[in-house]
Design a protein around this motif. Structure first.
Motif, PDB file in Angstrom:
ATOM      1  N   ALA A   1      36.115 -57.577 -27.013  1.00  0.00           N
ATOM      2  CA  ALA A   1      35.801 -56.311 -26.183  1.00  0.00           C
ATOM      3  C   ALA A   1      37.161 -55.404 -26.627  1.00  0.00           C
ATOM      4  O   ALA A   1      37.042 -54.447 -26.390  1.00  0.00           O
ATOM      5  N   VAL A   2      38.353 -55.960 -26.998  1.00  0.00           N
ATOM      6  CA  VAL A   2      39.364 -55.168 -27.307  1.00  0.00           C
ATOM      7  C   VAL A   2      40.013 -55.519 -28.798  1.00  0.00           C
ATOM      8  O   VAL A   2      40.101 -57.009 -28.762  1.00  0.00           O
ATOM      9  N   THR A   3      40.251 -54.787 -29.539  1.00  0.00           N
ATOM     10  CA  THR A   3      40.898 -55.135 -30.884  1.00  0.00           C
ATOM     11  C   THR A   3      42.040 -54.188 -31.049  1.00  0.00           C
ATOM     12  O   THR A   3      42.130 -53.261 -30.212  1.00  0.00           O
ATOM     13  N   TYR A   4      42.811 -54.783 -31.678  1.00  0.00           N
ATOM     14  CA  TYR A   4      43.991 -54.199 -31.886  1.00  0.00           C
ATOM     15  C   TYR A   4      44.529 -54.073 -33.222  1.00  0.00           C
ATOM     16  O   TYR A   4      44.558 -55.354 -33.949  1.00  0.00           O
ATOM     17  N   ASP A   5      44.792 -53.191 -33.926  1.00  0.00           N
ATOM     18  CA  ASP A   5      45.217 -53.030 -35.473  1.00  0.00           C
ATOM     19  C   ASP A   5      46.610 -52.801 -35.659  1.00  0.00           C
ATOM     20  O   ASP A   5      47.219 -52.039 -35.077  1.00  0.00           O
ATOM     21  N   THR A   6      47.743 -54.073 -35.805  1.00  0.00           N
ATOM     22  CA  THR A   6      48.996 -54.104 -35.676  1.00  0.00           C
ATOM     23  C   THR A   6      49.633 -52.942 -36.701  1.00  0.00           C
ATOM     24  O   THR A   6      50.690 -52.168 -36.579  1.00  0.00           O
ATOM     25  N   ASP A   7      48.940 -52.757 -37.871  1.00  0.00           N
ATOM     26  CA  ASP A   7      49.435 -51.789 -39.059  1.00  0.00           C
ATOM     27  C   ASP A   7      49.385 -50.369 -38.424  1.00  0.00           C
ATOM     28  O   ASP A   7      50.249 -49.578 -38.577  1.00  0.00           O
ATOM     29  N   SER A   8      48.069 -49.985 -37.797  1.00  0.00           N
ATOM     30  CA  SER A   8      48.217 -48.618 -37.305  1.00  0.00           C
ATOM     31  C   SER A   8      48.486 -48.283 -35.872  1.00  0.00           C
ATOM     32  O   SER A   8      48.424 -47.080 -35.412  1.00  0.00           O
ATOM     33  N   GLU A   9      48.599 -49.776 -35.249  1.00  0.00           N
ATOM     34  CA  GLU A   9      49.075 -49.469 -33.801  1.00  0.00           C
ATOM     35  C   GLU A   9      47.872 -48.696 -33.018  1.00  0.00           C
ATOM     36  O   GLU A   9      48.168 -47.915 -32.130  1.00  0.00           O
ATOM     37  N   LEU A  10      46.713 -49.177 -33.276  1.00  0.00           N
ATOM     38  CA  LEU A  10      45.294 -48.740 -32.673  1.00  0.00           C
ATOM     39  C   LEU A  10      44.736 -49.659 -31.853  1.00  0.00           C
ATOM     40  O   LEU A  10      44.502 -50.798 -32.363  1.00  0.00           O
ATOM     41  N   ALA A  11      44.266 -49.464 -30.705  1.00  0.00           N
ATOM     42  CA  ALA A  11      43.490 -50.459 -29.756  1.00  0.00           C
ATOM     43  C   ALA A  11      42.045 -49.770 -29.827  1.00  0.00           C
ATOM     44  O   ALA A  11      41.890 -48.409 -29.740  1.00  0.00           O
TER      45      ALA A  11
END
Length: 129
Positions: free
Chosen positions: A3-13
């Motif tokens: 239900a939640v994803t997080y991209d550590t490179d772009s700091e986007l959830a």
């Protein structure tokens, strides 16, 4: 399903409100009161999901991969990224009430889903029992 994803490179959830579909017609729009939240609206006028940037993304990151995201009551489904913060301002759009812990709509605290618009097996699977 996450239900939640997080991209550590772009700091986007990204938070999915509806299950993702390949052929879903979606348009995007910025939340009028907070430009760090970008809404994806489906063809039925519901929020399919939304992206969070900045502090909101960092607050949502710990929920990545969690199997229980929502609390449900007679009003609908509720998600809080800031569990102990008081809600000081709210903004409702497309049946979703975005909650903030400040009066200027900047400190994202979570959201509430209208139980009449958003009721699905997808949300129920992500709800605390």
């Amino acid at each position: 399903m996450k239900a939640v994803t997080y991209d550590t490179d772009s700091e986007l959830a990204y938070i999915y409100v509806l299950p993702p579909k390949r052929n879903r017609n979606i348009r995007s729009e910025e939340l009028k009161v907070n430009d760090c939240i970008l809404l994806d609206i489906d063809q039925d006028g519901k929020i399919a999901g939304f992206e969070c940037f900045g502090e909101a993304a960092h607050l949502c990151a710990p929920f990545t991969g969690k199997s229980r995201l929502y609390v449900k009551d007679s009003d609908g489904y509720h998600f809080r990224a800031r569990h102990h913060a008081a809600v000081r301002s709210c903004y409702t759009v497309y049946g979703v009430t975005f909650c903030f812990s400040d009066g200027n709509y900047q400190e994202f605290a979570g959201f509430d889903l209208d139980g009449t618009m958003y009721h699905s097996a997808f949300l129920q699977r992500l709800t605390e029992k």
